[in-house]
Design an enzyme around this catalytic site. Structure first.
Site, PDB file in Angstrom:
ATOM      1  N   GLU A 148       8.411   1.922  -5.695  1.00 43.93           N
ATOM      2  CA  GLU A 148       8.021   2.037  -4.133  1.00 43.93           C
ATOM      3  C   GLU A 148       7.968   2.979  -3.877  1.00 43.93           C
ATOM      4  O   GLU A 148       8.436   4.115  -4.027  1.00 43.93           O
ATOM      5  CB  GLU A 148       9.046   0.600  -4.028  1.00 43.93           C
ATOM      6  CG  GLU A 148       8.943  -0.826  -4.401  1.00 43.93           C
ATOM      7  CD  GLU A 148       8.774  -1.205  -2.591  1.00 43.93           C
ATOM      8  OE1 GLU A 148       7.696   0.134  -2.295  1.00 43.93           O
ATOM      9  OE2 GLU A 148       8.843  -2.518  -1.864  1.00 43.93           O
ATOM     10  N   ASP A 149       7.707   2.838  -2.390  1.00 46.49           N
ATOM     11  CA  ASP A 149       7.385   3.907  -1.880  1.00 46.49           C
ATOM     12  C   ASP A 149       9.167   4.498  -0.159  1.00 46.49           C
ATOM     13  O   ASP A 149       9.354   5.521  -0.818  1.00 46.49           O
ATOM     14  CB  ASP A 149       6.875   3.346  -0.564  1.00 46.49           C
ATOM     15  CG  ASP A 149       7.261   2.397   0.409  1.00 46.49           C
ATOM     16  OD1 ASP A 149       7.946   1.240  -0.006  1.00 46.49           O
ATOM     17  OD2 ASP A 149       6.175   2.439   1.597  1.00 46.49           O
ATOM     18  N   ARG A 175      -1.143   7.506   6.687  1.00 45.27           N
ATOM     19  CA  ARG A 175      -0.554   6.822   4.906  1.00 45.27           C
ATOM     20  C   ARG A 175      -1.451   8.621   4.612  1.00 45.27           C
ATOM     21  O   ARG A 175      -0.795   8.899   2.782  1.00 45.27           O
ATOM     22  CB  ARG A 175      -1.468   6.535   4.643  1.00 45.27           C
ATOM     23  CG  ARG A 175      -1.056   4.744   5.399  1.00 45.27           C
ATOM     24  CD  ARG A 175      -1.367   3.535   3.850  1.00 45.27           C
ATOM     25  NE  ARG A 175      -1.566   1.799   4.726  1.00 45.27           N
ATOM     26  CZ  ARG A 175      -0.594   1.568   4.674  1.00 45.27           C
ATOM     27  NH1 ARG A 175       0.596   1.753   4.235  1.00 45.27           N
ATOM     28  NH2 ARG A 175       0.033   0.400   5.337  1.00 45.27           N
ATOM     29  N   PHE A 205      12.399   5.428  11.512  1.00 43.36           N
ATOM     30  CA  PHE A 205      11.457   4.585  10.893  1.00 43.36           C
ATOM     31  C   PHE A 205      10.393   6.438  10.245  1.00 43.36           C
ATOM     32  O   PHE A 205      10.288   7.073  10.969  1.00 43.36           O
ATOM     33  CB  PHE A 205      10.467   3.671  11.672  1.00 43.36           C
ATOM     34  CG  PHE A 205       8.593   3.609  11.421  1.00 43.36           C
ATOM     35  CD1 PHE A 205       8.856   2.597  10.671  1.00 43.36           C
ATOM     36  CD2 PHE A 205       8.287   3.943  11.865  1.00 43.36           C
ATOM     37  CE1 PHE A 205       7.520   1.836  10.141  1.00 43.36           C
ATOM     38  CE2 PHE A 205       6.519   3.327  11.400  1.00 43.36           C
ATOM     39  CZ  PHE A 205       6.916   3.274  10.089  1.00 43.36           C
ATOM     40  N   VAL A 206       9.851   5.989   8.971  1.00 44.43           N
ATOM     41  CA  VAL A 206       9.113   7.403   8.866  1.00 44.43           C
ATOM     42  C   VAL A 206       7.425   7.096   8.568  1.00 44.43           C
ATOM     43  O   VAL A 206       7.530   5.530   8.387  1.00 44.43           O
ATOM     44  CB  VAL A 206       9.773   7.853   7.481  1.00 44.43           C
ATOM     45  CG1 VAL A 206      11.233   8.999   7.397  1.00 44.43           C
ATOM     46  CG2 VAL A 206       9.775   6.984   6.206  1.00 44.43           C
ATOM     47  N   LYS A 225       0.993  -1.162  -0.034  1.00 48.92           N
ATOM     48  CA  LYS A 225       0.140   0.063  -0.313  1.00 48.92           C
ATOM     49  C   LYS A 225       0.789   1.077   0.132  1.00 48.92           C
ATOM     50  O   LYS A 225       0.556   2.297  -0.508  1.00 48.92           O
ATOM     51  CB  LYS A 225      -0.671   0.121   1.483  1.00 48.92           C
ATOM     52  CG  LYS A 225      -1.787  -1.486   1.445  1.00 48.92           C
ATOM     53  CD  LYS A 225      -2.446  -0.984   2.474  1.00 48.92           C
ATOM     54  CE  LYS A 225      -3.631  -2.328   2.965  1.00 48.92           C
ATOM     55  NZ  LYS A 225      -4.186  -1.942   4.510  1.00 48.92           N
ATOM     56  N   GLY A 226       1.957   1.204   1.187  1.00 50.29           N
ATOM     57  CA  GLY A 226       2.861   2.388   0.635  1.00 50.29           C
ATOM     58  C   GLY A 226       3.480   3.624  -0.409  1.00 50.29           C
ATOM     59  O   GLY A 226       3.626   4.656  -0.611  1.00 50.29           O
ATOM     60  N   LYS A 279      16.522   3.995   1.756  1.00 51.66           N
ATOM     61  CA  LYS A 279      17.286   4.113   3.522  1.00 51.66           C
ATOM     62  C   LYS A 279      18.447   3.273   3.125  1.00 51.66           C
ATOM     63  O   LYS A 279      19.151   2.353   3.029  1.00 51.66           O
ATOM     64  CB  LYS A 279      16.564   3.752   4.610  1.00 51.66           C
ATOM     65  CG  LYS A 279      15.757   3.970   5.048  1.00 51.66           C
ATOM     66  CD  LYS A 279      15.453   3.451   6.286  1.00 51.66           C
ATOM     67  CE  LYS A 279      13.375   3.664   6.374  1.00 51.66           C
ATOM     68  NZ  LYS A 279      13.083   2.669   7.674  1.00 51.66           N
ATOM     69  N   ASP A 338       3.459   3.929   6.695  1.00 49.55           N
ATOM     70  CA  ASP A 338       1.826   3.964   7.585  1.00 49.55           C
ATOM     71  C   ASP A 338       3.221   3.258   9.309  1.00 49.55           C
ATOM     72  O   ASP A 338       3.693   2.923   8.347  1.00 49.55           O
ATOM     73  CB  ASP A 338       0.743   2.840   7.372  1.00 49.55           C
ATOM     74  CG  ASP A 338       1.234   1.554   8.081  1.00 49.55           C
ATOM     75  OD1 ASP A 338       2.565   0.800   7.011  1.00 49.55           O
ATOM     76  OD2 ASP A 338       0.977   0.682   8.282  1.00 49.55           O
ATOM     77  N   ASP A 372      14.489   0.080   1.471  1.00 52.82           N
ATOM     78  CA  ASP A 372      14.905  -0.451   3.125  1.00 52.82           C
ATOM     79  C   ASP A 372      16.512  -1.171   3.186  1.00 52.82           C
ATOM     80  O   ASP A 372      17.288  -1.221   3.010  1.00 52.82           O
ATOM     81  CB  ASP A 372      13.924  -0.485   4.556  1.00 52.82           C
ATOM     82  CG  ASP A 372      14.706  -0.639   5.751  1.00 52.82           C
ATOM     83  OD1 ASP A 372      15.334  -0.290   6.173  1.00 52.82           O
ATOM     84  OD2 ASP A 372      13.662  -1.128   6.228  1.00 52.82           O
TER      85      ASP A 372
END
Ligand code: 5GP
Length: 181
Positions: free
Chosen positions: A104-105, A171, A158-159, A48-49, A137, A165, A108
């Site tokens: 992609e959001d 979100r 963590f963002v 969902k990101g 990241k 979310d 990581d």
């Protein structure tokens, strides 16, 4: 507003709405230069990101665009990657010989990006695959992979916001924020 164990009043802005919107135009231009102008782009939104990023990004394309949505989960309700990818829906049309843009959001550990890149190359045989991520990241990477284009490099924090979310919340924020320790 108080969410399960975080308070939105503590949230600090890391990347503003204006910075994001300006960066989108740059990424869209970079992507458009890669794909021939008279060919369609199959945009793959990784839910969902990346929903906000993807929807705002495609508005800038002059190419003909087909949008597809797949869903993968890696964080669950944690703030650290579980290294446990869950492919919830990978349903896609025939992409053989097509121009594919994976959106992609955030990258990581890189495990999701590696999985997706391999999946598209091995299963779908597109003509070209370009991978974009809003956030990168780099310092958290566990596998050697980089997006073709990305918006912002961030520290290993963590963002939330702009699609990202915490326990399903935040979100809808138009900016990227974080909760200081
Ligand atoms: P990776 O496989 O690269 O470790 O993780 C990719 C996915 O983990 C992202 O698509 C995103 O859903 C989630 N993720 C990674 N870092 C963060 C973060 O800082 N905040 C949130 N909300 N999700 C993250």
């Amino acid at each position: 507003m108080t969410m399960p164990d975080k308070n939105i009043l503590d949230l600090k802005v890391l990347i503003s709405e204006e910075e994001i919107q300006n960066k989108l135009k740059i990424i869209a231009k970079q992507v458009e230069e890669i794909f021939p102008a008279d060919e369609d782009i199959y945009v793959i939104c990784v839910l969902k990101g990346s929903v906000m990023f993807c929807i705002d990004l495609v508005k800038h394309f002059k190419h003909n665009v087909q949008m597809e949505f797949i869903r993968i989960s890696s964080y669950g309700h944690e703030t650290k990657s579980t290294n446990n990818l869950q492919a919830i829906d990978l349903t896609l049309p025939n992409l053989e010989g097509k121009n594919v843009l994976i959106v992609e959001d955030i990258i990581d550990t890189g495990l999701t990006a590696r999985f997706l890149t391999d999946l598209f190359k091995i299963k779908h045989h597109p003509q070209k695959v370009i991978f974009v991520s809003l956030l990168n990241k780099k310092c958290a990477r566990q596998v050697d992979i980089e997006p073709d284009f990305y918006g912002f490099e961030i520290d290993d924090k963590f963002v939330v916001g702009y699609g990202l979310d915490y326990k399903g919340y935040y979100r809808n924020l138009p900016y990227i924020g974080y909760f200081p320790n």
